[in-house]
Design a protein around this motif. Structure first.
Motif, PDB file in Angstrom:
ATOM      1  N   TRP A  18       0.836  -1.212   0.000  1.00  0.00           N
ATOM      2  CA  TRP A  18       0.000   0.000   0.000  1.00  0.00           C
ATOM      3  C   TRP A  18       0.865   1.254   0.000  1.00  0.00           C
ATOM      4  N   ARG A  77       3.046   1.607  -3.141  1.00  0.00           N
ATOM      5  CA  ARG A  77       2.271   1.760  -4.386  1.00  0.00           C
ATOM      6  C   ARG A  77       2.569   0.617  -5.363  1.00  0.00           C
ATOM      7  N   LYS A  86      -6.685  -0.265  -2.521  1.00  0.00           N
ATOM      8  CA  LYS A  86      -7.380   0.716  -3.355  1.00  0.00           C
ATOM      9  C   LYS A  86      -8.818   0.311  -3.605  1.00  0.00           C
ATOM     10  N   GLY A 101      -1.600   0.323  -6.425  1.00  0.00           N
ATOM     11  CA  GLY A 101      -1.745  -0.258  -5.099  1.00  0.00           C
ATOM     12  C   GLY A 101      -2.424  -1.597  -5.139  1.00  0.00           C
TER      13      GLY A 101
END
Length: 586
Positions: free
Chosen positions: A95, A98, A142, A170
Motif C-alpha cells: 500500500w 504503491r 485501493k 496499489g
C-alpha cells in the motif's frame, strides 16, 4: 469432472491479465481453485504458475518484488481471514510502496446443510466466519469487493487489475465463498484492450511554464526525490533536466535508484538525519518529485523563503492523516510525463550560461567533498567490521547485472551512500516500513528476471522478520538463488536510535540498556542451510569479508542460495565504544 466454474473463470482472468505467478497459501476455502488448477494441468491448459508459500508475508513480498522489476501485478491467494491477517506488514508495504497486486481470499461457506456444493463440512468454517473480513485490509487497499457469481467474475477481476495499475498504484482485495467459487458458469470473452489503466497525468501547460519561469530566477535550485526511479524512463528525463542547467539532486529516503550516484550533480542521501542539510537550507527553489518525506521539518528543512513545487502521483498523501509540505503549487502528475514537458520548455528557453557554469562548478565541488567523506568512512579496521567497509566490499562484487534488495534500516543511509548505484532498477527498497520484506522480495525479483544476480541486504532483526525458513525453502524449490548479507549487530538498533533521538541524555543512554539485545545469539545463516540447503557462513574477522563474499557469490551463480552472517559491533559494544570515546575526549 470437466466443469467450467467460477474458479476456472477466475484463473482464466488472471491469465488474460498477464499474471505469471500465483503466490499461494491454500486452505479449506480453495477446493474449487485447486480442482480447476489440477484440471488445467491435466489438459495442458495455460494458467499462471503456482508458487507454494508457507507464509503469507513471503507470498505478498514476492509479488511486490516481481512488480518492482516488471511493472506487472501478480496474484496472491490466502486463506480466509486468518491468511489475510498474516499478510500484515506485507500489505502495509504494498500500500505505502504503491505496488499493483491482486489478493484473493476465500470466505467461510454461507450454507451449512448441503444446500450448495461447498457447504460447511469442517468445524473451522464456523470459527473463521467473521463480520467484516474485507474490513481487515480496507485501509491498505485501493479496492475491495466480493465475488457473488461466476457470470461476471472476469469483469470484476479485470476491473480490479485496472484499479491496481492506475496511478497511484496499489493492492486490491477480492473474496469469494466456497459455494460461489464452485458454481458452474459459462465462459465470457474479455477484450483486454478495453481494461487498460488510466493514462498518465500531465502538468497543465500554463503551470509548466510557470515552474520554468521561477527556475529561471533561482540562484540555488534543488531537486528532491525518493521513488522517481520506480519508472526507469523517468530517471533519464531527470538527468536531462538537471544536466541542462546544473541542478543538484538530493535523494530523501530513496527506495529506488533515482539519479546516478556518479553524476557530479548527485549531492547525497538523507534519512533520519538530525543535522540541517546545507543544500536544503540554501535552496531558493525546490522541485520535489515523487517523495513522501522530502525532509523532516523538526531538524532539517528548507528556508521559509524557498519556492517549492510538489509533483507527485499522490501529492495530497490522503492516506497519511498528518502530512503537509507548504508549497507554491501541488500537481498530481506522472514524473516522466511532467519532466518531458519541462524538458521541452527548457529546450526553447535561454538561461544565463555564466550563472549555470558557476553553479555547476559549485555543485561539483560539493559532490567531490561527499565522495571524500565516503572513502574516508570505508577504511579497513583491524578490530571490527564497519558497515561502511562491508558495503564497499559488496560494491566491488556488484556489476551492471546486479540488483540489490535493501532493507538495512539503521544502516539505510549508509547503504545508498556507499553502494553508489548508477543503473535504474539496480537497487530496490520496499518504500514502506513493514520489516521482513527482503526475503520474499528477493525471490520475486529473481523470478521476474532469472538473469540477474540478486544481493539481499538486511539487518539481523529484519532477517528474522522475513520468515527465513520459508524464504529459503521457496528459493530452493523454485530455483531462485540469491545472496543474503546480514548486517548483524545482535539486536534491534533502530529502537535504540529512536530513544536517543528523543532522550539523548536519558537513563537508557546512561546505563546502555535499551531492551533490544538478541542474547543468546542465534546462528542465523544455519537457518538457511537447514531449510533451503543454502551456503551458510558466519563472518567475524574483517580480513575474511572479501573472501566470504566471493565464495558466497560463487555458490549463488552455481544455483545455490547463500547467506553470510556478518558480525558488526553489537549494540552493547557500540554503546561501550561511544562511552570510551567520550571519556578519551575529556
Amino acid at each position: 469432472m470437466n466443469k467450467y466454474t467460477t474458479s476456472t473463470a477466475f484463473l482464466e482472468a488472471l491469465q488474460e491479465a498477464g499474471v505469471s505467478y500465483v503466490f499461494s497459501n491454500f486452505g479449506s476455502d480453495h477446493p474449487a481453485i485447486i480442482e480447476a488448477l489440477a484440471e488445467a494441468k491435466k489438459k495442458g491448459k495455460d494458467f499462471p504458475k503456482v508458487i507454494t508459500c508457507p507464509h503469507e508475508m513471503v507470498a505478498l513480498s514476492a509479488a511486490h518484488g516481481y512488480a518492482l522489476v516488471t511493472g506487472k501485478p501478480q496474484a496472491v491467494l490466502v486463506h480466509v481471514e486468518c491468511g489475510t491477517q498474516n499478510l500484515g506488514a506485507a500489505i502495509h508495504n504494498a500500500w505505502k510502496g504503491r505496488i499493483p497486486v491482486i489478493i484473493f481470499a476465500g470466505t467461510s461457506p454461507f450454507t451449512q446443510e448441503g444446500e450448495l456444493l461447498g457447504s460447511r463440512n469442517e468445524f473451522i468454517h464456523w470459527i473463521q466466519d467473521v463480520p467484516d473480513q474485507r474490513g481487515i485490509v480496507r485501509g491498505y487497499t485501493k479496492y475491495d469487493n466480493e465475488i457473488r457469481t461466476g457470470t461476471n467474475v472476469k469483469q470484476m477481476v479485470h476491473r480490479a487489475f485496472q484499479i491496481a495499475q492506475s496511478s497511484p498504484q496499489g493492492p486490491v482485495y477480492l473474496v469469494g465463498a466456497r459455494e460461489v467459487m464452485e458454481e458452474e458458469t459459462v465462459p465470457v470473452t474479455i477484450n483486454n484492450e478495453l481494461w487498460k489503466p488510466v493514462a498518465p497525468r500531465a502538468l497543465p501547460p500554463k503551470d509548466a511554464k510557470a515552474i520554468i519561469e521561477d527556475l529561471y530566477r533561482a540562484k540555488r535550485p534543488l531537486v528532491v526525490t525518493s521513488y522517481l526511479g520506480k519508472n526507469k524512463r523517468a530517471v533519464g528525463e531527470l538527468v536531462k533536466f538537471c544536466e541542462k542547467i546544473a541542478i543538484p539532486v538530493l535523494e530523501s529516503v530513496p527506495s529506488h535508484m533515482n539519479f546516478p550516484a556518479d553524476s557530479s550533480l548527485h549531492c547525497g542521501y538523507q534519512w533520519n538525519t538530525d543535522k540541517q542539510n546545507k543544500l536544503l537550507a540554501e535552496a531558493d527553489f525546490i522541485l520535489v518529485l515523487d517523495s513522501d518525506v522530502p525532509w523532516i521539518p523538526l531538524k532539517n528543512k528548507p528556508s521559509k523563503d524557498a519556492i517549492i513545487y510538489y509533483i507527485d502521483e499522490d501529492p495530497l498523501k490522503e492516506g497519511m492523516p498528518l502530512w503537509y509540505i507548504p508549497s507554491k503549487r501541488f500537481f498530481a502528475a506522472d514524473a516522466e510525463t511532467a519532466l518531458q514537458q519541462l524538458n521541452d520548455i527548457l529546450s526553447h528557453s535561454t538561461f544565463d550560461k555564466g550563472q549555470i557554469e558557476k553553479r555547476r562548478a559549485w555543485v561539483e565541488t560539493y559532490h567531490q567533498q561527499l565522495q571524500k567523506k565516503q572513502l574516508d568512512a570505508e577504511k579497513y579496521q583491524e578490530e571490527y567490521i564497519t558497515p561502511e567497509y562491508l558495503l564497499a566490499c559488496i560494491r566491488e562484487i556488484c556489476d551492471e547485472n546486479t540488483v540489490v534488495i535493501n532493507e538495512l534500516i539503521s544502516n539505510y543511509q549508509a547503504s545508498y551512500t556507499h553502494l553508489n548505484r548508477n543503473e535504474p532498477g539496480s537497487i530496490l527498497g520496499s518504500g514502506a516500513g513493514g520489516l521482513g520484506w527482503n526475503g520474499g522480495a528477493s525471490i520475486g525479483v529473481k523470478l521476474a528476471d532469472p538473469s540477474k544476480t540478486v544481493i539481499n541486504l538486511t539487518g539481523d532483526g529484519s532477517y528474522m522478520f522475513s520468515v527465513p525458513s520459508t524464504v529459503q525453502w521457496i528459493s530452493r524449490r523454485y530455483n531462485a538463488p540469491f545472496l543474503t548479507v546480514i548486517f548483524n549487530n545482535r539486536g534491534w538498533k533502530s529502537p535504540k536510535l529512536s530513544t536517543l533521538g528523543v532522550h539523548p541524555e536519558g537513563i537508557a543512554n546512561e546505563t546502555n540498556e535499551f531492551f533490544v539485545d538478541f542474547t543468546p545469539h542465534a546462528d542465523l545463516s544455519k537457518i538457511a542451510e537447514a531449510s533451503g540447503g543454502a551456503y551458510a557462513r558466519k563472518v567475524e574477522d574483517p580480513a575474511n569479508v572479501k573472501n566470504a563474499l566471493q565464495e558466497a557469490l560463487k555458490a549463488v551463480r552455481s544455483g545455490r542460495s547463500a547467506v553470510l552472517d556478518v558480525y558488526l559491533p553489537s549494540i552493547k559494544e557500540e554503546g561501550q565504544m561511544a562511552k570510551k570515546k567520550d571519556f578519551a575526549s575529556l
